[in-house]
Design a protein around this motif. Structure first.
Motif, PDB file in Angstrom:
ATOM      1  N   LEU A 230      24.384-171.727  46.223  1.00  0.00           N
ATOM      2  CA  LEU A 230      25.547-172.374  45.605  1.00  0.00           C
ATOM      3  C   LEU A 230      25.466-173.884  45.808  1.00  0.00           C
ATOM      4  CD1 LEU A 230      28.341-169.868  46.688  1.00  0.00           C
ATOM      5  CD2 LEU A 230      27.481-170.250  44.359  1.00  0.00           C
ATOM      6  N   PRO A 231      26.124-174.663  44.943  1.00  0.00           N
ATOM      7  CA  PRO A 231      26.089-176.129  45.101  1.00  0.00           C
ATOM      8  C   PRO A 231      26.526-176.552  46.500  1.00  0.00           C
ATOM      9  CG  PRO A 231      27.040-175.537  42.988  1.00  0.00           C
ATOM     10  CD  PRO A 231      26.879-174.249  43.746  1.00  0.00           C
ATOM     11  N   GLY A 232      25.738-177.382  47.132  1.00  0.00           N
ATOM     12  CA  GLY A 232      26.030-177.815  48.493  1.00  0.00           C
ATOM     13  C   GLY A 232      25.397-176.956  49.552  1.00  0.00           C
ATOM     14  N   GLY A 233      25.055-175.714  49.185  1.00  0.00           N
ATOM     15  CA  GLY A 233      24.368-174.830  50.112  1.00  0.00           C
ATOM     16  C   GLY A 233      25.197-174.465  51.327  1.00  0.00           C
ATOM     17  N   VAL A 234      24.502-174.217  52.428  1.00  0.00           N
ATOM     18  CA  VAL A 234      25.152-173.839  53.683  1.00  0.00           C
ATOM     19  C   VAL A 234      24.521-174.654  54.807  1.00  0.00           C
ATOM     20  CG1 VAL A 234      23.580-171.860  53.947  1.00  0.00           C
ATOM     21  CG2 VAL A 234      25.728-171.920  55.233  1.00  0.00           C
ATOM     22  N   GLU A 235      25.359-175.312  55.568  1.00  0.00           N
ATOM     23  CA  GLU A 235      24.916-176.149  56.695  1.00  0.00           C
ATOM     24  C   GLU A 235      23.818-177.123  56.269  1.00  0.00           C
ATOM     25  OE1 GLU A 235      24.005-173.642  60.006  1.00  0.00           O
ATOM     26  OE2 GLU A 235      25.919-172.583  59.891  1.00  0.00           O
ATOM     27  N   GLY A 236      24.008-177.694  55.100  1.00  0.00           N
ATOM     28  CA  GLY A 236      23.080-178.713  54.616  1.00  0.00           C
ATOM     29  C   GLY A 236      21.832-178.191  53.935  1.00  0.00           C
ATOM     30  N   VAL A 237      21.673-176.867  53.851  1.00  0.00           N
ATOM     31  CA  VAL A 237      20.487-176.285  53.203  1.00  0.00           C
ATOM     32  C   VAL A 237      20.869-175.717  51.847  1.00  0.00           C
ATOM     33  CG1 VAL A 237      18.651-174.566  53.353  1.00  0.00           C
ATOM     34  CG2 VAL A 237      19.473-175.708  55.430  1.00  0.00           C
ATOM     35  N   GLU A 238      20.286-176.276  50.801  1.00  0.00           N
ATOM     36  CA  GLU A 238      20.481-175.816  49.422  1.00  0.00           C
ATOM     37  C   GLU A 238      19.111-175.416  48.901  1.00  0.00           C
ATOM     38  OE1 GLU A 238      23.350-177.838  46.353  1.00  0.00           O
ATOM     39  OE2 GLU A 238      21.319-178.566  45.927  1.00  0.00           O
ATOM     40  N   LEU A 239      18.881-174.110  48.742  1.00  0.00           N
ATOM     41  CA  LEU A 239      17.538-173.638  48.409  1.00  0.00           C
ATOM     42  C   LEU A 239      17.081-174.095  47.030  1.00  0.00           C
ATOM     43  CD1 LEU A 239      17.591-169.972  49.789  1.00  0.00           C
ATOM     44  CD2 LEU A 239      16.404-171.949  50.756  1.00  0.00           C
ATOM     45  N   LEU A 240      17.986-174.120  46.070  1.00  0.00           N
ATOM     46  CA  LEU A 240      17.647-174.507  44.701  1.00  0.00           C
ATOM     47  C   LEU A 240      18.733-175.432  44.158  1.00  0.00           C
ATOM     48  CD1 LEU A 240      16.574-170.987  43.401  1.00  0.00           C
ATOM     49  CD2 LEU A 240      15.045-172.963  43.587  1.00  0.00           C
ATOM     50  N   PRO A 241      18.360-176.403  43.322  1.00  0.00           N
ATOM     51  CA  PRO A 241      19.375-177.293  42.757  1.00  0.00           C
ATOM     52  C   PRO A 241      20.247-176.559  41.742  1.00  0.00           C
ATOM     53  CG  PRO A 241      17.223-177.764  41.799  1.00  0.00           C
ATOM     54  CD  PRO A 241      16.994-176.779  42.906  1.00  0.00           C
ATOM     55  N   PRO A 242      21.482-177.026  41.525  1.00  0.00           N
ATOM     56  CA  PRO A 242      22.399-176.353  40.605  1.00  0.00           C
ATOM     57  C   PRO A 242      21.826-176.165  39.200  1.00  0.00           C
ATOM     58  CG  PRO A 242      23.599-177.958  41.919  1.00  0.00           C
ATOM     59  CD  PRO A 242      22.139-178.152  42.234  1.00  0.00           C
ATOM     60  N   GLU A 243      21.028-177.106  38.732  1.00  0.00           N
ATOM     61  CA  GLU A 243      20.461-176.993  37.385  1.00  0.00           C
ATOM     62  C   GLU A 243      19.523-175.789  37.289  1.00  0.00           C
ATOM     63  OE1 GLU A 243      20.183-179.691  39.335  1.00  0.00           O
ATOM     64  OE2 GLU A 243      21.820-180.891  38.473  1.00  0.00           O
ATOM     65  N   ARG A 244      18.766-175.534  38.348  1.00  0.00           N
ATOM     66  CA  ARG A 244      17.853-174.391  38.355  1.00  0.00           C
ATOM     67  C   ARG A 244      18.633-173.087  38.361  1.00  0.00           C
ATOM     68  NH1 ARG A 244      13.459-173.885  36.368  1.00  0.00           N
ATOM     69  NH2 ARG A 244      12.896-175.918  37.270  1.00  0.00           N
ATOM     70  N   ILE A 245      19.695-173.033  39.146  1.00  0.00           N
ATOM     71  CA  ILE A 245      20.520-171.824  39.182  1.00  0.00           C
ATOM     72  C   ILE A 245      21.171-171.580  37.827  1.00  0.00           C
ATOM     73  CG2 ILE A 245      22.628-170.819  40.159  1.00  0.00           C
ATOM     74  CD1 ILE A 245      20.227-170.625  42.017  1.00  0.00           C
ATOM     75  N   ARG A 246      21.679-172.635  37.206  1.00  0.00           N
ATOM     76  CA  ARG A 246      22.314-172.472  35.891  1.00  0.00           C
ATOM     77  C   ARG A 246      21.336-171.869  34.887  1.00  0.00           C
ATOM     78  NH1 ARG A 246      27.707-172.018  35.353  1.00  0.00           N
ATOM     79  NH2 ARG A 246      28.802-173.578  36.606  1.00  0.00           N
ATOM     80  N   GLU A 247      20.095-172.330  34.909  1.00  0.00           N
ATOM     81  CA  GLU A 247      19.092-171.781  33.998  1.00  0.00           C
ATOM     82  C   GLU A 247      18.768-170.334  34.352  1.00  0.00           C
ATOM     83  OE1 GLU A 247      14.643-172.805  32.184  1.00  0.00           O
ATOM     84  OE2 GLU A 247      15.493-174.064  33.771  1.00  0.00           O
ATOM     85  N   ALA A 248      18.757-170.041  35.638  1.00  0.00           N
ATOM     86  CA  ALA A 248      18.385-168.705  36.090  1.00  0.00           C
ATOM     87  C   ALA A 248      19.427-167.646  35.755  1.00  0.00           C
ATOM     88  CB  ALA A 248      18.133-168.717  37.593  1.00  0.00           C
ATOM     89  N   ILE A 249      20.673-168.040  35.539  1.00  0.00           N
ATOM     90  CA  ILE A 249      21.718-167.029  35.325  1.00  0.00           C
ATOM     91  C   ILE A 249      22.195-166.955  33.885  1.00  0.00           C
ATOM     92  CG2 ILE A 249      22.443-167.250  37.725  1.00  0.00           C
ATOM     93  CD1 ILE A 249      24.995-168.624  36.715  1.00  0.00           C
ATOM     94  N   VAL A 250      21.481-167.584  32.976  1.00  0.00           N
ATOM     95  CA  VAL A 250      21.789-167.388  31.559  1.00  0.00           C
ATOM     96  C   VAL A 250      21.395-165.962  31.197  1.00  0.00           C
ATOM     97  CG1 VAL A 250      21.226-168.066  29.199  1.00  0.00           C
ATOM     98  CG2 VAL A 250      21.503-169.810  30.968  1.00  0.00           C
ATOM     99  N   TRP A 251      22.328-165.223  30.625  1.00  0.00           N
ATOM    100  CA  TRP A 251      22.052-163.827  30.277  1.00  0.00           C
ATOM    101  C   TRP A 251      21.037-163.767  29.152  1.00  0.00           C
ATOM    102  CZ3 TRP A 251      25.149-160.404  26.500  1.00  0.00           C
ATOM    103  CH2 TRP A 251      24.594-159.117  26.467  1.00  0.00           C
ATOM    104  N   HIS A 252      19.951-163.027  29.393  1.00  0.00           N
ATOM    105  CA  HIS A 252      18.917-162.842  28.390  1.00  0.00           C
ATOM    106  C   HIS A 252      19.214-161.564  27.609  1.00  0.00           C
ATOM    107  CE1 HIS A 252      16.882-166.089  30.328  1.00  0.00           C
ATOM    108  NE2 HIS A 252      15.817-165.950  29.576  1.00  0.00           N
ATOM    109  N   GLU A 253      19.759-161.721  26.429  1.00  0.00           N
ATOM    110  CA  GLU A 253      20.115-160.564  25.614  1.00  0.00           C
ATOM    111  C   GLU A 253      18.861-160.043  24.922  1.00  0.00           C
ATOM    112  OE1 GLU A 253      23.404-159.163  22.295  1.00  0.00           O
ATOM    113  OE2 GLU A 253      23.233-161.273  22.853  1.00  0.00           O
ATOM    114  N   PRO A 254      18.438-158.836  25.265  1.00  0.00           N
ATOM    115  CA  PRO A 254      17.209-158.308  24.699  1.00  0.00           C
ATOM    116  C   PRO A 254      17.441-157.653  23.343  1.00  0.00           C
ATOM    117  CG  PRO A 254      18.123-156.740  26.211  1.00  0.00           C
ATOM    118  CD  PRO A 254      19.048-157.930  26.222  1.00  0.00           C
TER     119      PRO A 254
END
Length: 356
Positions: A261-285
């Motif tokens: 999530l944006p801001g991460g936890v205790e200063g650790v953000e594994l992926l930037p918000p832009e990457r997460i936004r792209e990753a959760i776009v629903w791919h309608e097959p």
């Protein structure tokens, strides 16, 4: 009453009533741990209580962890979603698979949902044997033309790509890229033998063996059932199967998602918000979509326990679940060792959402 106390009381109640055997819940809100509760027993003998550190097999909840590893590699430019798998895994091009992309694997549209028939009980926990069989396999349909859940093959497909690109074993990548920066010591894709006694034993009520045609390939072979019994065996726990055999606890699951999530936890953000936004776009097959997938993660929406269309994560056979919700800032982990229809998960989420 503080949300921690409300969740703890709820877990104690469902265990006392026999609806659960052992159960854990962990939740973060905007990076802060707001609930860390557990109740119950390690196995049906009820001689040993679980703790917050107890480990649980979580089946497909592991897929969310695998997806994070892939997105980390994409973020670093080591591979792209539309890279053809055969570019990094040349043997994979056999039998008409040269055009299958990483995106197809992430969205369950690769056409390889079945464990190859050449794989039996001796080979199912052998990474190289399964990957060689998948490389030689022929797609069940034209890749990209339909979605079908790749229950087990998802892990080997993505995991072998990650290893070819990065050079490290997949389980090592999980430890170094997710667990180390987040100080997680209770999340494994391949359990060290010394931790066997820390794993809760899975139990099932009224288990009905699925009727499977053993003469044709299956997403989960007949010899793997009952799944809860399989994951109680040491050889299944030792193997690295990033789609289906992760062993972890609710704390680790929730912390992993909090760091997405944006801001991460205790200063650790594994992926930037832009990457997460792209990753959760629903791919309608094309055709029917039994599940709403982004890139590796399931995406929430109507009827989903995860919540809004801005939530993402993955659940597992037997009822485990991990997710994050961009809308509310909630990150959540849930584990259990009794596979029953008890609506504990729904009650817990109801309490959390009421509190927030």
């Amino acid at each position: 009453m503080a949300i921690q106390n409300r969740i703890q009381d709820l877990l104690d109640e469902v265990v006392r009533k026999g609806h659960e055997l052992g159960v854990q819940v962990a939740a973060y809100h905007k990076g802060a741990l707001i609930a860390d509760a557990w109740s119950g027993d390690m196995d049906a003998s009820r001689r040993t209580k679980i703790s917050g550190d107890t480990l649980f097999p979580v089946f497909s909840t592991t897929k969310g962890i695998a997806a994070t590893i892939i997105h980390l590699l994409v973020e670093r430019g080591q591979i792209a979603y539309d890279t053809r798998i055969a570019q990094v895994w040349p043997e994979f091009a056999a039998n008409g698979k040269s055009e299958i992309t990483l995106r197809y694997c992430l969205t369950h549209m690769a056409g390889l949902p079945h464990v190859p028939m050449t794989i039996g009980p001796p080979q199912i926990h052998d990474w190289d044997a399964v990957c060689a069989a998948l490389a030689a396999a022929k797609p069940a349909w034209s890749p990209g033309s339909r979605m079908e859940y790749h229950a087990m093959t998802y892990g080997w497909l993505l995991g072998e790509v990650a290893q070819r690109v990065d050079g490290r074993p997949f389980s090592q990548m999980v430890q170094e890229e997710i667990c180390a920066p987040l100080n997680i010591e209770t999340l494994f894709t391949g359990l060290p033998a010394v931790l066997d006694s820390h794993v809760a034993t899975l139990e099932a009520r009224e288990f009905e063996m699925p009727v499977l045609d053993e003469t044709v390939p299956q997403a989960v072979p007949a010899f793997a059932w009952p799944l809860h019994e399989m994951m109680n065996r040491p050889e299944a726990r030792r193997a690295c199967q990033p789609a289906s055999n992760g062993i972890m606890n609710a704390r680790a699951i929730a912390r992993h998602y909090a760091a997405l999530l944006p801001g991460g936890v205790e200063g650790v953000e594994l992926l930037p918000p832009e990457r997460i936004r792209e990753a959760i776009v629903w791919h309608e097959p094309p055709g029917e979509a039994p599940l709403h997938f982004g890139l590796g993660y399931l995406v929430g929406g109507e009827g989903s326990n995860m919540g809004s269309e801005n939530s993402f994560g993955h659940g597992g056979y037997g009822g485990s679940l991990g997710f994050a919700d961009l809308e509310t800032g909630l990150a959540f982990g849930f584990t259990r060792n009794l596979f029953s229809p008890a609506p504990t998960l729904e009650k817990v989420l109801g309490e959390l959402r009421a509190a927030l």
